[in-house]
Design an enzyme around this catalytic site. Structure first.
Site: not given
Length: 320
Positions: A237, A266, A288
């Site tokens: 994370r 993000e 990601h």
């Protein structure tokens, strides 16, 4: 004949088009949105009985507008986007997805480790710039190449993903240290004090959720304690690491490198400190996608539908 259950999927575009959702086995209507802005959530879920969200936040204010909502099915493991306590007070069940990424995330983690420890990006870019052709010999030694065997990996988080990384690391001949919690004097069996892992590890790999207790668990003091050749990997994370401090540490040659798949915000804004690192060969950032193997996403999608089907049968799977 029972009325159709209204299912609202707030962000279908977070799953690729090639992934198909299995059929729901009850009378239903599905309203699908590719994306949903925060200010659109309340209106879109107001009349839903089931809401599916991957990354769209569902707040207490959004929940207050609902009439008949029974289930928020999160299409991910992390549930910090949902006000779980507000759901509980309103009698709304929250479920999530579990153990779907036990191959894809560890493999991505090892890919980042291999790339940094063997300077793969640095050598590729130097070949592209003509360095090999100019070297006059069969190889050159501009960047360090280190074996993984006999190195030490410190793993922060001993759940399914951390343990899967540990198993793969041991298969490669690495020594594994599971880190205790930051600030704890007594650690669990088979764990090593946090500060000791920071100082001893050649590779630090993060596999923890983001909480008030883990936010910025790696900051300037911890980066200063790392070996100057050590690398830091984060496929967990954004926010676990003080990203500005990491950028400073890399620019100052304080640590050996870093490989990240996540950032605090993000998509990453142009003002993010990582933008200063984009032309460095000791820093790798992927968008990601550690979770995103085709096999893992299909497993996630199948489990999502299974959770909803089970709920409609009166069985709650993966409650949060």
């Amino acid at each position: 004949m029972s009325a159709a259950v209204r299912i609202v999927f707030l962000d279908r575009a977070t799953l690729p088009d090639f992934i198909e959702l299995k059929a729901f086995d009850f009378a239903h209507e599905v309203i699908t949105y590719d994306q949903t802005k925060p200010e659109e959530v309340a209106g879109r879920i107001a009349q839903a009985q089931i809401v599916i969200t991957n990354k769209v936040p569902v707040s207490a204010a959004d929940l207050a507008r609902t009439d008949g909502l029974k289930l928020v099915a999160v299409a991910a493991t992390g549930t910090n986007i949902v006000d779980v306590e507000a759901c509980r007070q309103k009698g709304v069940v929250v479920t999530n997805i579990r153990n779907y990424a036990v191959n894809t995330v560890p493999e991505h983690t090892l890919a980042l480790i291999f790339a940094l420890r063997r300077s793969l990006l640095a050598y590729h870019l130097s070949v592209a710039r003509g360095r090999w052709a100019q070297s006059g010999q069969f190889c050159y030694f501009d960047y360090p190449v280190s074996d993984l065997a006999d190195s030490t990996i410190g793993i922060f988080g001993s759940g399914a993903l951390g343990s899967a990384v540990a198993g793969r690391a041991q298969a490669l001949g690495m020594k594994v240290l599971f880190a205790g919690r930051k600030g704890e004097t007594a650690v669990k069996k088979d764990h090593t004090p946090f500060e000791e892992v920071i100082a001893r590890a050649d590779i630090l790999s993060l596999h923890l959720p983001l909480t008030d207790g883990t936010r910025h668990m790696i900051g300037a003091p911890e980066l200063a304690q790392m070996k100057p050749t050590a690398i830091l990997i984060n496929t967990a994370r954004g926010g676990l690491v003080d990203e500005a401090a990491l950028a400073d540490a890399l620019e100052n040659g304080q640590i050996g490198g870093a490989g990240f798949d996540v950032v605090t915000q993000e998509p990453m804004p142009d003002t993010h400190p990582f933008m200063r690192l984009m032309n460095r060969s000791d820093f790798i950032l992927t968008p990601h996608v550690a979770w995103a193997s085709r096999q893992a996403i299909q497993t996630l999608a199948d489990q999502l539908v299974d959770n909803i089907n089970a709920f409609e049968r009166g069985e709650i799977r993966n409650p949060v």
